[in-house]
Each structure stands twice: as structure tokens, then as C-alpha cells.
Design an enzyme around this catalytic site. Structure first.
Site, mmCIF file in Angstrom:
data_model
loop_
_atom_site.group_PDB
_atom_site.id
_atom_site.type_symbol
_atom_site.label_atom_id
_atom_site.label_comp_id
_atom_site.label_asym_id
_atom_site.label_seq_id
_atom_site.Cartn_x
_atom_site.Cartn_y
_atom_site.Cartn_z
ATOM 1 N NE ARG A 52 11.345 -57.065 -13.208
ATOM 2 C CZ ARG A 52 11.851 -57.494 -12.062
ATOM 3 N NH1 ARG A 52 11.518 -56.899 -10.929
ATOM 4 N NH2 ARG A 52 12.680 -58.511 -12.018
ATOM 5 C CE LYS A 151 16.294 -57.687 -13.435
ATOM 6 N NZ LYS A 151 17.181 -57.164 -12.415
ATOM 7 C CD GLU A 184 16.203 -50.383 -6.797
ATOM 8 O OE1 GLU A 184 15.533 -51.418 -6.731
ATOM 9 O OE2 GLU A 184 16.414 -49.773 -7.860
#
Ligand code: PXG
Length: 289
Positions: A52, A151, A184
Site C-alpha cells: 500500500r 495514504k 469509512e
């Protein structure tokens, strides 16, 4: 003992671990990060977190000046230097120092930082009684502006939602996407249980693809619990039998009240509790990677 921080290949006492004020990570939030946990000296799903991180970096045209093998070694070196076996690890890669302009080509030295520290856990009471959360008015970043799948070091979107939650007396807040669907929470993914089946928003609903989320989906499938990754609305949350959140820090945590409404019985439900038990087992069994 002073915490030792890894910065560009060296371990230094935390007071000396610093980046330039000209670093574009500082000036513009231009960089990426990961938050991981180690259990009994092993990093849970390290490979998934590295993948990620590398994908986030690729998405912002940032080349990480280390191989994944070198990063893995550096992570374990940092854990060992601090004698941490159960802890929290923060990986940060910034664009590096440049000029006061936006041009990333003026930045020549990406900074690689690894911080390993003891983890601050939510109190046990939160797991026993379940969380109360609210829906924030701040929506998740529009995917065409800044993809929530990255991220990045710019977490203002989530911080603003977190402030709304804290002002309402909640440690987490639900965020909707630009279409008004459930996305989320500020640092956790969300799951619902309805008619004994699991529901969670899909990756293209404007969410971060949580490593804990993926592990919980695998656990559920192992229990023959159907999992639906489908768009969800607040209505789905309000009528759910159970609701829980997943994330590196919180692991699996029940939610019993959303926007003042009790979810299901208003107590942590059996599916949530079983998944939490299985997750606890998984993190201790998991081989490296
Ligand atoms: N959504 C968002 C927006 C996140 O930032 C998650 C979901 C859960 O993903 P993982 O891969 O952890 O299951 C995150 C993760 C912190 C902190 O310090 C934040 C995260 C992870 C660990 C610590 O607030 N975010």
C-alpha cells in the site's frame, strides 16, 4: 531509554530525528505514510502495508529510495533498537527538501522515517460496551481531487471529521463520500451485519483499502459468513443488527450507537465478538508478512 528513530538509514535519538522546514512533506503534505502494528515481535501483514505504501507513492509520483526488502530490514532494526515486541510502527516517506514553490522536481532527497513506539490502546471498556459515533458533515475527499486510496500526509479531511466527532463526545466519526454513501471512519473502515451477513463499502466508495478490513473479510469467509462489498447508505447503518469498525489501532471494535440511534440491541453483537476473537488469534498466529 530514549526512543531511537530511523531516518534515512540511521537510528538517532528522537530529539535528533528531524526534517527540514523546506521539506515538501511539511510545506504541502507531499508524502505518504503507513501505520502498522507488531505482535510478539512480528509485524502484522507487513507485506500488505508495504504494497500500500508503494502504491500510494506511485500514485503521487514519489520514488521510495529503498527496496521493500531494505524497508523490511529497517522496520525490524527499528523495533529491535527500541526493544519493542508489541507496538505501533509509523512509516513516513516525504518528497524531501525543495524550494518554496510546488515543483516536486526541485526536491532531491525523499526522507524515509520509521518510528516504532508503544501503542496507545483504546480503553477495554470501549470494546466491552461499544462505541458511540456520529456522522460528520465533512465528507471524504472527492476521489477525483485526492484519491482516498492514497495514504498521503494530507489528512486534514479526516482531521476535520475527527474534530466533529470529538466535539460530539465521540472518538470516531462516520464519513460519507461525495455521493452521500457511507465511506469509512476517520481512521477505520466500517462493517455492518444484517440478516446474519456482512456488508462493507467497496474500495471505490472513497475508502482507504484497510489491511484490517481485508483480514476481517478473510476471517468472515472462513466462517461461511457471506460478505457483500456494496454501496451503503446511512439508512443501512441505522437498520443494521450490528456495526463495527476495523483498523490497525482499534483492530475490531463494536459500534452500538450512530447519530444517537441504537444499532440492533444497542450492545456489541455476536458476529462482531466472534470476528474480534478470531482476529485476536490471527495476529498472534500470523507468520511474517
Ligand atoms: N481508513 C482510514 C482513513 C485510515 O487512515 C483505515 C481506514 C484502516 O486501515 P488499516 O490498514 O489500518 O486497517 C485507516 C488506517 C492513527 C492511525 O494514528 C491511523 C490509521 C492506522 C493506524 C493509526 O490515527 N489509519
Amino acid at each position: 531509554m530514549t526512543l531511537q528513530v530511523y531516518i534515512n538509514g540511521r537510528l538517532v535519538p528522537k530529539e535528533q530525528a528531524a526534517v527540514s522546514v523546506f521539506d515538501h512533506g511539511f510545506l504541502y503534505g507531499d508524502g505518504v505514510f503507513e501505520g502498522m502494528r507488531s505482535y510478539s515481535g512480528r509485524v502484522f501483514r507487513l507485506q500488505a502495508h508495504l504494497d500500500r505504501l508503494w502504491e500510494s507513492a506511485r500514485a503521487i509520483w514519489l520514488e521510495i529510495p529503498l527496496s521493500q526488502e531494505e524497508m523490511t530490514q529497517a522496520v525490524y532494526q527499528t523495533l529491535q533498537a527500541n526493544d519493542i515486541s508489541d507496538g505501533y510502527i509509523r512509516l513516513v516517506v516525504t518528497r524531501g527538501a525543495g524550494t518554496l514553490g510546488l515543483d516536486p522536481n526541485k526536491c532531491s532527497d525523499p526522507q524515509v522515517i520509521i518510528i516504532a513506539d508503544h501503542i496507545e490502546l483504546y480503553p477495554a471498556e470501549f470494546y466491552e460496551k461499544g462505541l458511540h459515533i456520529i456522522t460528520a458533515s465533512t465528507i471524504r475527499n472527492h476521489p477525483a481531487a485526492l484519491s482516498p486510496r492514497i495514504k498521503s500526509l494530507n489528512y486534514l479531511n479526516n482531521i476535520l471529521a475527527k474534530i466533529e466527532g470529538l466535539q460530539a463526545g465521540c472518538v470516531e466519526a462516520l464519513m460519507l463520500n461525495h455521493k452521500g454513501e457511507v465511506a469509512e471512519c476517520t481512521g477505520d473502515n466500517i462493517f455492518l451485519v444484517r440478516r446474519g451477513e456482512l456488508y462493507t463499502p467497496p474500495n471505490d466508495a472513497g475508502i482507504l483499502e484497510g489491511v484490517t478490513r481485508a483480514a476481517v473479510i478473510e476471517l468472515a469467509r472462513g466462517m461461511n459468513l457471506p460478505v457483500h462489498e456494496v454501496p451503503l447508505t446511512r439508512h443501512d447503518v441505522y437498520v443494521a443488527q450490528e456495526c463495527f469498525l476495523t483498523g490497525t489501532a482499534a483492530e475490531v471494535i463494536p459500534v452500538v450507537r450512530v447519530d444517537g440511534r441504537a444499532i440492533g440491541s444497542g450492545k456489541p453483537g455476536p458476529v462482531t465478538q466472534e470476528l474480534r476473537r478470531r482476529f485476536e488469534r490471527l495476529v498472534r498466529e500470523q507468520p511474517d508478512g
